[in-house]
Design a protein around this motif. Sequence first.
Motif, PDB file in Angstrom:
ATOM      1  N   LEU A 129      27.080  19.899 -27.664  1.00 29.16           N
ATOM      2  CA  LEU A 129      27.505  19.662 -26.365  1.00 29.16           C
ATOM      3  C   LEU A 129      26.672  20.556 -25.135  1.00 29.16           C
ATOM      4  O   LEU A 129      26.097  21.633 -25.383  1.00 29.16           O
ATOM      5  N   HIS A 130      26.532  19.956 -23.979  1.00 27.72           N
ATOM      6  CA  HIS A 130      25.804  20.432 -22.872  1.00 27.72           C
ATOM      7  C   HIS A 130      26.257  20.758 -21.594  1.00 27.72           C
ATOM      8  O   HIS A 130      26.286  19.887 -20.530  1.00 27.72           O
ATOM      9  N   PRO A 131      27.022  22.089 -21.518  1.00 30.17           N
ATOM     10  CA  PRO A 131      27.463  22.541 -20.386  1.00 30.17           C
ATOM     11  C   PRO A 131      26.481  23.159 -19.375  1.00 30.17           C
ATOM     12  O   PRO A 131      25.876  24.107 -19.858  1.00 30.17           O
ATOM     13  N   ASN A 132      25.716  22.200 -18.401  1.00 31.24           N
ATOM     14  CA  ASN A 132      24.453  22.737 -17.928  1.00 31.24           C
ATOM     15  C   ASN A 132      24.552  22.311 -16.512  1.00 31.24           C
ATOM     16  O   ASN A 132      23.219  22.412 -15.897  1.00 31.24           O
ATOM     17  N   GLY A 133      25.392  21.946 -15.920  1.00 28.25           N
ATOM     18  CA  GLY A 133      25.493  21.863 -14.409  1.00 28.25           C
ATOM     19  C   GLY A 133      24.845  20.506 -13.985  1.00 28.25           C
ATOM     20  O   GLY A 133      24.568  20.440 -12.638  1.00 28.25           O
ATOM     21  N   GLY A 134      24.612  19.558 -14.917  1.00 28.99           N
ATOM     22  CA  GLY A 134      24.068  18.045 -14.359  1.00 28.99           C
ATOM     23  C   GLY A 134      22.595  17.898 -15.009  1.00 28.99           C
ATOM     24  O   GLY A 134      22.449  16.643 -14.657  1.00 28.99           O
ATOM     25  N   PRO A 137      30.300  31.965 -17.808  1.00 35.09           N
ATOM     26  CA  PRO A 137      30.768  31.901 -19.354  1.00 35.09           C
ATOM     27  C   PRO A 137      31.603  31.107 -19.769  1.00 35.09           C
ATOM     28  O   PRO A 137      31.624  30.401 -20.727  1.00 35.09           O
ATOM     29  N   VAL A 138      32.814  31.142 -19.051  1.00 40.55           N
ATOM     30  CA  VAL A 138      34.019  30.487 -19.384  1.00 40.55           C
ATOM     31  C   VAL A 138      33.833  29.173 -19.186  1.00 40.55           C
ATOM     32  O   VAL A 138      34.629  28.340 -20.046  1.00 40.55           O
ATOM     33  N   VAL A 151      19.637  24.571 -23.021  1.00 44.16           N
ATOM     34  CA  VAL A 151      18.963  23.422 -22.412  1.00 44.16           C
ATOM     35  C   VAL A 151      17.548  23.317 -22.709  1.00 44.16           C
ATOM     36  O   VAL A 151      16.794  22.381 -22.698  1.00 44.16           O
ATOM     37  N   THR A 152      16.944  24.717 -22.801  1.00 44.86           N
ATOM     38  CA  THR A 152      15.355  24.714 -23.058  1.00 44.86           C
ATOM     39  C   THR A 152      14.860  24.179 -24.264  1.00 44.86           C
ATOM     40  O   THR A 152      13.566  23.789 -24.394  1.00 44.86           O
ATOM     41  N   ASN A 193      28.259  22.354 -35.433  1.00 47.31           N
ATOM     42  CA  ASN A 193      28.059  21.918 -34.086  1.00 47.31           C
ATOM     43  C   ASN A 193      27.349  23.062 -33.264  1.00 47.31           C
ATOM     44  O   ASN A 193      27.073  23.945 -33.755  1.00 47.31           O
ATOM     45  N   ALA A 194      26.997  22.715 -32.246  1.00 45.83           N
ATOM     46  CA  ALA A 194      26.248  23.452 -31.569  1.00 45.83           C
ATOM     47  C   ALA A 194      26.527  23.345 -29.735  1.00 45.83           C
ATOM     48  O   ALA A 194      27.215  22.099 -29.403  1.00 45.83           O
ATOM     49  N   VAL A 195      26.503  24.344 -29.114  1.00 42.36           N
ATOM     50  CA  VAL A 195      26.608  24.174 -27.442  1.00 42.36           C
ATOM     51  C   VAL A 195      25.019  24.424 -26.995  1.00 42.36           C
ATOM     52  O   VAL A 195      24.621  25.788 -27.382  1.00 42.36           O
ATOM     53  N   ALA A 196      24.771  23.832 -26.064  1.00 41.07           N
ATOM     54  CA  ALA A 196      23.503  23.996 -25.123  1.00 41.07           C
ATOM     55  C   ALA A 196      23.612  24.303 -23.756  1.00 41.07           C
ATOM     56  O   ALA A 196      23.471  23.316 -22.939  1.00 41.07           O
ATOM     57  N   PRO A 197      23.790  25.511 -23.464  1.00 39.24           N
ATOM     58  CA  PRO A 197      24.177  25.928 -21.945  1.00 39.24           C
ATOM     59  C   PRO A 197      22.906  25.889 -21.399  1.00 39.24           C
ATOM     60  O   PRO A 197      21.721  25.808 -21.814  1.00 39.24           O
ATOM     61  N   GLY A 198      23.093  25.547 -19.980  1.00 38.76           N
ATOM     62  CA  GLY A 198      22.104  25.341 -19.061  1.00 38.76           C
ATOM     63  C   GLY A 198      22.194  26.863 -18.451  1.00 38.76           C
ATOM     64  O   GLY A 198      22.384  27.715 -19.138  1.00 38.76           O
TER      65      GLY A 198
END
Length: 299
Positions: free
Chosen positions: A289-294, A266-267, A193-194, A230-235
């Motif tokens: 994709l953005h799993p970041n809590g909102g 992590p899951v 997310v950063t 592709n990529a994943v951008a965690p929060g």
Amino acid sequence: MAQNVNQVSSDFPGQTQNQPGLQHEMNPHPINYDMVGDEGKLEPYKAAGKLKGKKAIVTGGDSGIGRSVAFLFAKEGVDGLTIFYHPREEKDALDTKKDIEGNNKCQVETVGLDIGDVEQVKKAVQKHVDRFGTIDILVNNAGEQHIAEHFKDIPVEQMQRTFQTNILGMMYTTKFSLPHMKKGSAIVNTTSVTAYRGSAKLVDYSSTKGAIVAFTRSLSQQLAGQIRVNAVAPGPIWTPLIPASFTKEQVEQFGKSTAMGRAGQPVECATAYVFLAGPDASYFTGQVLHPNGGDIING
């Protein structure tokens, strides 16, 4: 092997570790291979054989998000898996190997290395190929971060090291993996997310994560129709990087500023990697994709 946990925690006792951080020393341990259901209660992950017979490399697969990805890949049918890990994280890597092989029909190779050393990466990729023959899925997840109050105070050596680990190591691994990947294979990169909203105290880290977004988009165009990238951008996710990077006070508040009011596990990211690696994402390339809590991300 389900963990003895029935609720997602939003509170983390103040704790610190030395870099790079060890999962087995964290309190509480991250949730790696159960799925989070309604009201934060845990449910078993329901696999569907989406990755049956695939061979995969997961860098940074000893702990945190990488460990979760490795677990879910094995549950989905990956039967040959190589984990790249930092040598100081050997216990975590061996624990991951033991748990995966003890609960799935998956053989795991572990390789300790400096991901920023091109020759070590070349040898590690070849070790996977020698054992498993091919690479169907590459997950570039290894990373490091260091807090700095002021950019002027970041040592040049740290800047170089962060770029070596986070983006150059990713490029090295991808370069040496591509000759062993065929049409229909998938690459999934870990950004953050950063990369989109920045981080005042993680300037060099955030910069590498922005570079990963550009790398993902550019490589996806080059390989379009052959290999999906592709990529994943965690929060904020509860991984060993957190107690290894922040103060005790910051750890106690970690993730509470998100719309959901808690850090992710992590899951909760790993399911995104399963999707992007598998057949359901056949029309996805160059995406994040953005799993970041909102956090609402436009970009």
